[in-house]
Scaffold this motif. Structure first.
Motif, mmCIF file in Angstrom:
data_model
loop_
_atom_site.group_PDB
_atom_site.id
_atom_site.type_symbol
_atom_site.label_atom_id
_atom_site.label_comp_id
_atom_site.label_asym_id
_atom_site.label_seq_id
_atom_site.Cartn_x
_atom_site.Cartn_y
_atom_site.Cartn_z
ATOM 1 N N GLU A 52 12.736 -40.761 -69.899
ATOM 2 C CA GLU A 52 13.404 -40.979 -68.611
ATOM 3 C C GLU A 52 12.959 -42.279 -67.949
ATOM 4 O O GLU A 52 13.737 -42.914 -67.214
ATOM 5 C CB GLU A 52 13.180 -39.777 -67.677
ATOM 6 C CG GLU A 52 11.734 -39.447 -67.360
ATOM 7 C CD GLU A 52 11.157 -38.388 -68.277
ATOM 8 O OE1 GLU A 52 10.315 -37.598 -67.805
ATOM 9 O OE2 GLU A 52 11.542 -38.363 -69.466
ATOM 10 N N ILE A 53 11.726 -42.706 -68.217
ATOM 11 C CA ILE A 53 11.277 -43.991 -67.674
ATOM 12 C C ILE A 53 11.985 -45.127 -68.394
ATOM 13 O O ILE A 53 12.507 -46.056 -67.770
ATOM 14 C CB ILE A 53 9.749 -44.147 -67.823
ATOM 15 C CG1 ILE A 53 9.019 -43.040 -67.086
ATOM 16 C CG2 ILE A 53 9.295 -45.509 -67.307
ATOM 17 C CD1 ILE A 53 7.509 -43.037 -67.308
ATOM 18 N N VAL A 54 12.014 -45.065 -69.713
ATOM 19 C CA VAL A 54 12.646 -46.109 -70.522
ATOM 20 C C VAL A 54 14.111 -46.301 -70.124
ATOM 21 O O VAL A 54 14.622 -47.419 -70.070
ATOM 22 C CB VAL A 54 12.542 -45.768 -72.020
ATOM 23 C CG1 VAL A 54 13.297 -46.780 -72.865
ATOM 24 C CG2 VAL A 54 11.073 -45.725 -72.446
ATOM 25 N N GLY A 102 15.422 -45.783 -67.233
ATOM 26 C CA GLY A 102 15.608 -46.100 -65.817
ATOM 27 C C GLY A 102 16.134 -44.919 -65.024
ATOM 28 O O GLY A 102 16.919 -45.081 -64.083
ATOM 29 N N LYS A 103 15.681 -43.730 -65.398
ATOM 30 C CA LYS A 103 16.121 -42.503 -64.729
ATOM 31 C C LYS A 103 15.092 -42.091 -63.681
ATOM 32 O O LYS A 103 13.929 -42.486 -63.751
ATOM 33 C CB LYS A 103 16.286 -41.409 -65.792
ATOM 34 C CG LYS A 103 16.586 -40.010 -65.306
ATOM 35 C CD LYS A 103 16.750 -39.079 -66.497
ATOM 36 C CE LYS A 103 16.608 -37.606 -66.143
ATOM 37 N NZ LYS A 103 17.408 -37.165 -65.010
ATOM 38 N N GLU A 104 15.524 -41.331 -62.690
ATOM 39 C CA GLU A 104 14.560 -40.769 -61.742
ATOM 40 C C GLU A 104 13.566 -39.899 -62.516
ATOM 41 O O GLU A 104 13.915 -39.225 -63.474
ATOM 42 C CB GLU A 104 15.280 -39.924 -60.685
ATOM 43 C CG GLU A 104 16.088 -40.749 -59.705
ATOM 44 C CD GLU A 104 16.687 -39.891 -58.594
ATOM 45 O OE1 GLU A 104 16.438 -38.658 -58.601
ATOM 46 O OE2 GLU A 104 17.389 -40.434 -57.733
ATOM 47 N N TYR A 105 12.311 -39.936 -62.073
ATOM 48 C CA TYR A 105 11.272 -39.217 -62.806
ATOM 49 C C TYR A 105 10.395 -38.436 -61.843
ATOM 50 O O TYR A 105 10.436 -38.621 -60.623
ATOM 51 C CB TYR A 105 10.418 -40.200 -63.618
ATOM 52 C CG TYR A 105 9.728 -41.250 -62.778
ATOM 53 C CD1 TYR A 105 8.493 -41.020 -62.202
ATOM 54 C CD2 TYR A 105 10.342 -42.485 -62.545
ATOM 55 C CE1 TYR A 105 7.864 -41.975 -61.421
ATOM 56 C CE2 TYR A 105 9.732 -43.448 -61.766
ATOM 57 C CZ TYR A 105 8.489 -43.187 -61.201
ATOM 58 O OH TYR A 105 7.882 -44.138 -60.423
ATOM 59 N N GLY A 106 9.600 -37.546 -62.438
ATOM 60 C CA GLY A 106 8.678 -36.733 -61.637
ATOM 61 C C GLY A 106 7.401 -36.489 -62.413
ATOM 62 O O GLY A 106 7.041 -37.261 -63.314
ATOM 63 N N VAL A 107 6.729 -35.395 -62.102
ATOM 64 C CA VAL A 107 5.440 -35.102 -62.730
ATOM 65 C C VAL A 107 5.564 -34.892 -64.237
ATOM 66 O O VAL A 107 4.565 -34.968 -64.960
ATOM 67 C CB VAL A 107 4.790 -33.865 -62.082
ATOM 68 C CG1 VAL A 107 4.417 -34.136 -60.633
ATOM 69 C CG2 VAL A 107 5.707 -32.644 -62.195
ATOM 70 N N GLN A 108 6.785 -34.665 -64.720
ATOM 71 C CA GLN A 108 6.981 -34.415 -66.156
ATOM 72 C C GLN A 108 6.558 -35.605 -67.014
ATOM 73 O O GLN A 108 6.255 -35.445 -68.199
ATOM 74 C CB GLN A 108 8.442 -34.070 -66.451
ATOM 75 C CG GLN A 108 8.939 -32.802 -65.781
ATOM 76 C CD GLN A 108 9.622 -33.087 -64.447
ATOM 77 O OE1 GLN A 108 9.296 -34.065 -63.768
ATOM 78 N NE2 GLN A 108 10.575 -32.246 -64.070
ATOM 79 N N THR A 153 6.634 -32.787 -75.280
ATOM 80 C CA THR A 153 7.415 -34.019 -75.463
ATOM 81 C C THR A 153 8.908 -33.725 -75.605
ATOM 82 O O THR A 153 9.612 -34.414 -76.338
ATOM 83 C CB THR A 153 6.910 -34.807 -76.693
ATOM 84 O OG1 THR A 153 6.972 -33.956 -77.858
ATOM 85 C CG2 THR A 153 5.482 -35.286 -76.502
ATOM 86 N N ALA A 154 9.375 -32.704 -74.931
ATOM 87 C CA ALA A 154 10.822 -32.428 -74.911
ATOM 88 C C ALA A 154 11.541 -33.634 -74.311
ATOM 89 O O ALA A 154 11.108 -34.200 -73.303
ATOM 90 C CB ALA A 154 11.100 -31.176 -74.093
ATOM 91 N N LEU A 155 12.634 -34.043 -74.942
ATOM 92 C CA LEU A 155 13.358 -35.237 -74.490
ATOM 93 C C LEU A 155 13.960 -35.048 -73.100
ATOM 94 O O LEU A 155 14.050 -36.008 -72.329
ATOM 95 C CB LEU A 155 14.458 -35.584 -75.499
ATOM 96 C CG LEU A 155 13.971 -36.052 -76.876
ATOM 97 C CD1 LEU A 155 15.146 -36.150 -77.849
ATOM 98 C CD2 LEU A 155 13.242 -37.385 -76.774
ATOM 99 N N ASP A 156 14.384 -33.827 -72.796
ATOM 100 C CA ASP A 156 14.924 -33.520 -71.472
ATOM 101 C C ASP A 156 13.767 -33.105 -70.570
ATOM 102 O O ASP A 156 13.125 -32.081 -70.807
ATOM 103 C CB ASP A 156 15.936 -32.379 -71.581
ATOM 104 C CG ASP A 156 16.630 -32.078 -70.252
ATOM 105 O OD1 ASP A 156 16.155 -32.563 -69.205
ATOM 106 O OD2 ASP A 156 17.642 -31.347 -70.267
ATOM 107 N N PRO A 157 13.461 -33.895 -69.529
ATOM 108 C CA PRO A 157 12.305 -33.552 -68.676
ATOM 109 C C PRO A 157 12.422 -32.187 -68.021
ATOM 110 O O PRO A 157 11.403 -31.557 -67.737
ATOM 111 C CB PRO A 157 12.295 -34.681 -67.628
ATOM 112 C CG PRO A 157 13.645 -35.307 -67.683
ATOM 113 C CD PRO A 157 14.117 -35.129 -69.085
#
Length: 531
Positions: A360-362, A364-370, A494-498
């Motif tokens: 999600e970082i790569v 450019g998505k909103e991210y959280g503690v995941q 390491t699930a692709l979907d946070p």
């Protein structure tokens, strides 16, 4: 805001084995032997270095013995687990009440937009400058590390102590040049004057003459923004410590801070080395024993859960930022300088060291503690196998490696990012930026087959070895079972979907962590409940 502000050191000691405690005490005594009062004379430097080397050798032997325990045929039975039963049985309510009260305070407090923007500006400053320093993982080219190595070398020549100007004790980049035997803040006698160096600070080791303990002192560079970054880190550390008054949550402890020769200095409890060094030195990059990794996994999940309950994202989990005690089976998360509050999150494709950067970082998505859970999964895999799970050269290469090991990233995750069009076409086929080996020109290859090519479990079992997998010995059967459980935990972390990624709380109930490592009885009993 740089006045000395002492925190009470955590009371009580864990029940470590007397043998290891005596080794640590002897090593610490050796480290400061001969450093009594004032500066150590030049003729004693060789003797000091010899004793420090002997001390290090003893400590390293202890750590090597522990992290490799259970891998050979020399020792049988289950490894005794560290004391990670976080709180007394009746303390769950106390912890819950603490966080409930803090949440109530936050809800009743009006948001200060100006202060929030100032904190975000500091976060951007930290991210930008950490990116310059951690060139091997942060930047998008391979040449930056050479420049970093050159820039990190201390200037040649002796240190001058006959003046009163900052030029006498700072180097050209504003780092403080501590001297062996120097007394800082009328309290701390320098024992090692260069234990580490980063973008914002250098770290020394000292003997606290007041409390009689060894401490690590992080000395910030002379720079206004870097001091603000340090003040932010102090605030974060104090918040985390306030919610962990018994010091059982495996996060490094800030003891106090002070101003010295215009440098803000942070005093920490003294640990020995980080886990990257431990893997490299003590296992020759082959990976630690599964028993040691399991013990560390439980401790680190407890730490991550605690950080997240404090409404914080660590944002730089990696082996380098996990410290190990000298000769003991205890680890703690450190370096909360990059930590951000949940209210301060800003989209950026370059947060977190690249090898530990979540999809999600790569994108450019909103991210959280995941994102911390993802980075911790990569870290734990590395501890056991000695190999980096996703060693991509660029963000684009990271995406390729994600999908080779995990399959295609879900469409909803891809399209919710702000940079997805840089990496995928309108059909959501992957645009891989490659180099033509013959012409060495950069090319773009469209990859339509994004199915999983490898599995984490196969890579974990490769580390276990064919001999153990074929063995009918009860302890080997259990070992292989635990290895498969470990692989399953890494898959979930390491699930692709946070949104589908396991939380630290739930990971603590996973069989790899919850079921004791012992032969017979179907994998052993359950660990004590965590708070």
């Amino acid at each position: 805001a740089a006045s000395a502000a002492a925190q009470e050191p955590a009371s009580g000691r864990r029940g470590w084995r007397a043998e290891l405690e005596s080794y640590r005490t002897a090593a610490d005594n050796d480290a400061v032997d001969g450093a009594d009062g004032g500066l150590i004379h030049q003729e004693d430097d060789e003797e000091v270095e010899r004793k420090l080397a002997e001390s290090r050798a003893r400590r390293e032997a202890l750590i090597a013995n522990w992290v490799n325990r259970g891998e050979g045929g020399g020792e049988g039975g289950a490894l005794s687990m560290p004391d990670t039963n976080c709180e007394e049985p009746d303390s769950d309510g106390e912890v819950a009440a603490f966080f409930a009260q803090k949440q109530k305070e936050l809800e009743g407090k009006p948001q200060d937009d100006k202060a929030l923007e100032e904190r975000k500006a500091i976060n951007r400053f930290i991210l930008e400058h950490r990116g310059e320093h951690d060139a091997d993982m942060f930047t998008e080219n391979d040449d930056a590390q050479d420049a970093l190595n050159k820039a990190s070398q201390l200037p040649e020549g002796g240190l001058r102590w006959d003046g009163a100007s900052g030029d006498d004790w700072n180097d050209a980049e504003g780092y403080y040049k501590a001297k062996i035997g120097e007394i800082m803040d009328d309290r701390y006698q320098v024992v090692e004057n260069m234990c580490g160096k980063g973008t914002f600070s250098n770290v020394i080791k000292a003997k606290d003459q007041q409390d009689g303990i060894m401490v690590a002192i992080k000395i910030m560079r002379c720079n206004d923004m870097m001091r603000k970054a340090a003040e932010k880190e102090i605030e974060v550390l104090e918040r985390v410590a306030a919610a962990d008054k018994h010091n059982k949550r495996h996060v490094i402890r800030l003891l106090r801070y002070f101003l010295y020769r215009d440098h803000l200095c942070l005093v920490f409890e003294c640990m020995w080395d980080n886990l990257r060094v431990a893997v490299k030195k003590y296992t020759k990059d082959k990976g630690m024993s599964l028993k040691a990794v399991r013990a560390y996994t439980r401790q680190l999940l407890i730490a991550l859960q605690h950080i997240h309950r404090c409404q914080l994202i660590h944002a730089d989990i990696k082996p380098d930022n996990i410290l190990i005690t000298a000769g003991h089976n205890l680890v703690k998360i450190c370096d909360l300088g990059s930590a951000v509050e949940l209210t301060e999150v800003e989209i950026t494709p370059y947060l977190v060291s690249r090898f530990y950067r979540a999809p999600e970082i790569v994108l450019g998505k909103e991210y959280g503690v995941q994102i911390d859970t993802w980075a911790m999964g990569c870290t734990l895999y590395e501890l056991f196998t000695g190999k980096i799970l996703f060693a991509g050269r660029t963000n684009n290469d990271m995406l390729r490696m994600f999908m080779e090991l995990k399959g295609k990233i879900p469409h909803k995750v891809i399209k919710s990012g702000t940079t997805w069009k840089n990496h995928f076409d309108e059909n959501l086929d992957f645009k891989y930026f490659d180099t033509n080996k013959a012409t060495r020109k950069k090319i773009t290859r469209v990859i339509t087959d994004l199915t999983q090519k490898r599995q984490i479990v196969d890579q974990v079992l490769q580390r276990v070895g064919a001999e153990k997998q074929k063995s009918t010995a009860p302890e080997d059967i259990v070992y292989v079972k635990k290895a498969k459980q470990f692989a399953d935990l890494i898959e979930k972390m390491t699930a692709l979907d946070p949104e589908r990624r396991v939380t630290p709380h739930d990971a603590l109930t996973h069989p790899f962590v919850a079921e004791a490592f012992a032969a017979g009885g179907g994998g052993g009993g359950r660990e004590p409940k965590h708070a």
